[in-house]
Design an enzyme around this catalytic site. Structure first.
Site, mmCIF file in Angstrom:
data_model
loop_
_atom_site.group_PDB
_atom_site.id
_atom_site.type_symbol
_atom_site.label_atom_id
_atom_site.label_comp_id
_atom_site.label_asym_id
_atom_site.label_seq_id
_atom_site.Cartn_x
_atom_site.Cartn_y
_atom_site.Cartn_z
ATOM 1 N N HIS A 95 0.833 -1.204 0.000
ATOM 2 C CA HIS A 95 0.000 0.000 0.000
ATOM 3 C C HIS A 95 0.871 1.259 0.000
ATOM 4 C CE1 HIS A 95 -3.650 2.365 1.270
ATOM 5 N NE2 HIS A 95 -2.723 3.106 1.864
ATOM 6 N N GLU A 96 1.893 1.286 0.867
ATOM 7 C CA GLU A 96 2.743 2.477 0.972
ATOM 8 C C GLU A 96 3.601 2.673 -0.277
ATOM 9 O OE1 GLU A 96 2.144 4.617 3.144
ATOM 10 O OE2 GLU A 96 0.830 3.333 4.343
ATOM 11 N N HIS A 115 1.638 4.701 -2.651
ATOM 12 C CA HIS A 115 1.767 6.144 -2.405
ATOM 13 C C HIS A 115 3.106 6.662 -2.914
ATOM 14 C CE1 HIS A 115 -1.927 6.452 -0.271
ATOM 15 N NE2 HIS A 115 -1.534 5.841 0.842
#
Length: 533
Positions: free
Chosen positions: A63-64, A67
């Site tokens: 997920h990170e 980003h």
């Protein structure tokens, strides 16, 4: 790409919940945050094994990275986030109503009807806040955004530049390979296969040679060899790799630890830290690295002047102090209520002190620890309503006994336990008299506290038992040496004060040795008694 793993991330945005990880978008880094470019992760959220929390399927880092490569959350702007220029700027991710709308991965969930066509929520998407075990995809639009970040923003372009790929060994330059290896285990049982991996870098490997001390295969040129160790011990592993530009060798002493299938140590296992060499060759291990870690203190202890000391004031918040026991065969006391008990001395510095205690277990010969006990600072403190800016125990009243039943592990023939203290703005923590067995730790001290008196012992007929019950329910009974209850001497009672029991031997009780059990002050005390004519 930088990934920093930390013990904790402080939530400073005023929102509820814990921060598991964060990353700066490439646009922010391009505007001058280059020194902070990367991803920050809580260490217990990296992967799914060991001490990592498996609940998110190891997908927090995925997920990170999204980003890091320019992706926003699928739930940005809620149901108004429709189209390619709103919400997460991806036309192929249906809008999601809220932050945790899909946390339980509803297979038919559709929180927004503003999209056309009206599609189900995409809880499989890595950029939602769904349960990580359900996540499985990025979309084509998300892929395009990530590619754009890698070709447009300066700090991301450097990652995939030709010069950087050569420098990091992704592309071959005119250099020799740098030898490096890993394995699927570092601690194994005798006879358990170990697979090794050649993960050498800097350049392609044309040839390799492994050397295994103590294994069934002493050398091989395979890329992922599998070997077996048939004798307990610690063994060296060596890898030599080469290409047309040169050769490089990596040799690691004691890389593999081989343990017996059945643990050598049997209960009772006890550690009082009374010897300066308490951890040398005994199987007890301090896992903490660096200068701030569990250390033996020779100036203070529960019953003497030695203990294990976690210097909390010298540590950063969230540091873990970890002590691992030797492997233990629990079976000899399977029917004798085995327990893990120890003495702890701790007093909170202030109301914000949040030290924590955890106990873990690991079955077999590896180090796959799983938590089975948690206690917070108010429980650990010997006085929950007292604070001190600086604490060091000065009397037995500063110590508290912690006991946990090991009945769930009573049939394990090879199990290790880990005691962990986590620091958080408080005072030092002292550990002493660790005991793994059928008795609580410091049992003789309990005898003194309750003024226990058993007489005569040996006895031909009458047995007198006298003690002080100071807290809660108490009872007394007799067991044979196999742990079977054969006689009740005192039924359960909440009577406080002096307890006097006079027992006349039952005709069915033959001459021999028996266990007299006394439950008092929330503990069970065991004493041998002998009947003989």
């Amino acid at each position: 790409m930088n990934i920093w793993t930390v013990t904790d991330i402080i939530n400073t945005n005023g929102l509820p919940g814990s921060v598991l990880g964060f990353a700066y978008l490439p646009s922010a880094v391009n505007q001058g945050l280059g020194a902070f470019d990367g991803i920050v992760m809580r260490s217990d959220r990296v992967g799914k094994i060991g001490t990592a929390d498996p609940s998110d399927g190891g997908r927090t880092l995925t997920h990170e990275i999204g980003h890091y490569l320019g992706l926003l959350h699928t739930f940005d702007d809620g149901c108004a986030g429709v189209g390619s220029n709103k919400g997460d700027y991806c036309a192929d991710t249906p809008p999601v109503n809220g932050t945790f709308t899909n946390q339980n991965c509803p297979s038919n969930g559709n929180s927004c009807n503003s999209d056309n066509p009206d599609l189900l929520d995409q809880w499989e998407n890595y950029m939602d806040y769904a349960n990580g075990s359900c996540m499985a995809m990025f979309t084509k639009n998300q892929k395009s955004i990530m590619h754009y970040a890698l070709t447009t923003y300066s700090f991301r372009k450097l990652l995939v530049s030709n010069a950087n790929l050569i420098a990091t060994g992704v592309l071959n330059g005119n250099s020799a390979p740098s030898a490096f290896f890993s394995s699927d285990a570092r601690k194994v049982c005798v006879g358990e296969p170990v697979r090794f991996f050649d993960i050498s870098c800097k350049a392609a490997v044309d040839s390799r040679q492994w050397q295994f001390t103590g294994a069934n295969i002493s050398s091989t040129n395979k890329d992922t060899p599998v070997v077996i160790y048939n004798t307990p011990g610690r063994y060296k592993v060596t890898l030599t790799v080469s290409n047309a530009n040169g050769t490089n060798t990596l040799a690691v002493d004691n890389y593999i630890e081989v343990r017996p299938v059945v643990a050598i140590d049997k209960p009772t296992v006890r550690q009082e830290f009374d010897k300066s060499t308490w951890d040398i060759g005994t199987g007890w291990t301090i896992l903490d690295e660096g200068s701030v870690k569990f250390t033996r203190d020779s100036s203070v202890g529960f019953r003497d002047l030695t203990s294990l000391h976690a210097p909390i004031p010298n540590s950063v918040d969230g540091q873990r102090f970890q002590l691992v026991t030797p492997p233990i065969d629990m079976r000899p006391i399977a029917n004798q209520n085995p327990k893990f008990s120890f003495m702890i001395a701790y007093l909170r510095q202030n109301a914000q002190s949040l030290e924590e205690l955890r106990l873990y277990y690991s079955r077999g010969c590896g180090d796959n620890f799983k938590q089975f006990l948690y206690r917070n600072a108010s429980f650990l403190s010997y006085s929950s309503n007292t604070y001190s800016p600086s604490f060091k125990p000065t009397s037995e009243s500063n110590w508290k006994r912690i006991t946990y039943s090991l009945d769930a592990f009573k049939n394990d023939s090879n199990i290790s336990f880990m005691l962990e203290i986590t620091s958080n703005e408080g005072n030092s923590v002292y550990i002493d008299d660790i005991n793994i067995g059928q008795y609580n730790t410091s049992i003789s001290n309990l005898e003194e506290q309750i003024a226990l008196n058993i007489y005569p012992n040996p006895s031909d007929n009458l047995l007198n038992v006298s003690y002080l019950n100071q807290s809660g329910e108490t009872e007394v009974w007799l067991e044979n040496m196999e742990g079977k209850k054969i006689e009740t001497l005192l039924d359960k009672t909440t009577q406080d004060g002096q307890i006097e029991v006079i027992y006349k031997r039952n005709a069915t009780i033959s001459n021999g040795i028996y266990l007299l059990k006394i439950r008092t002050n929330n503990q069970i005390l065991n004493k041998k008694v002998i009947f003989a004519n």
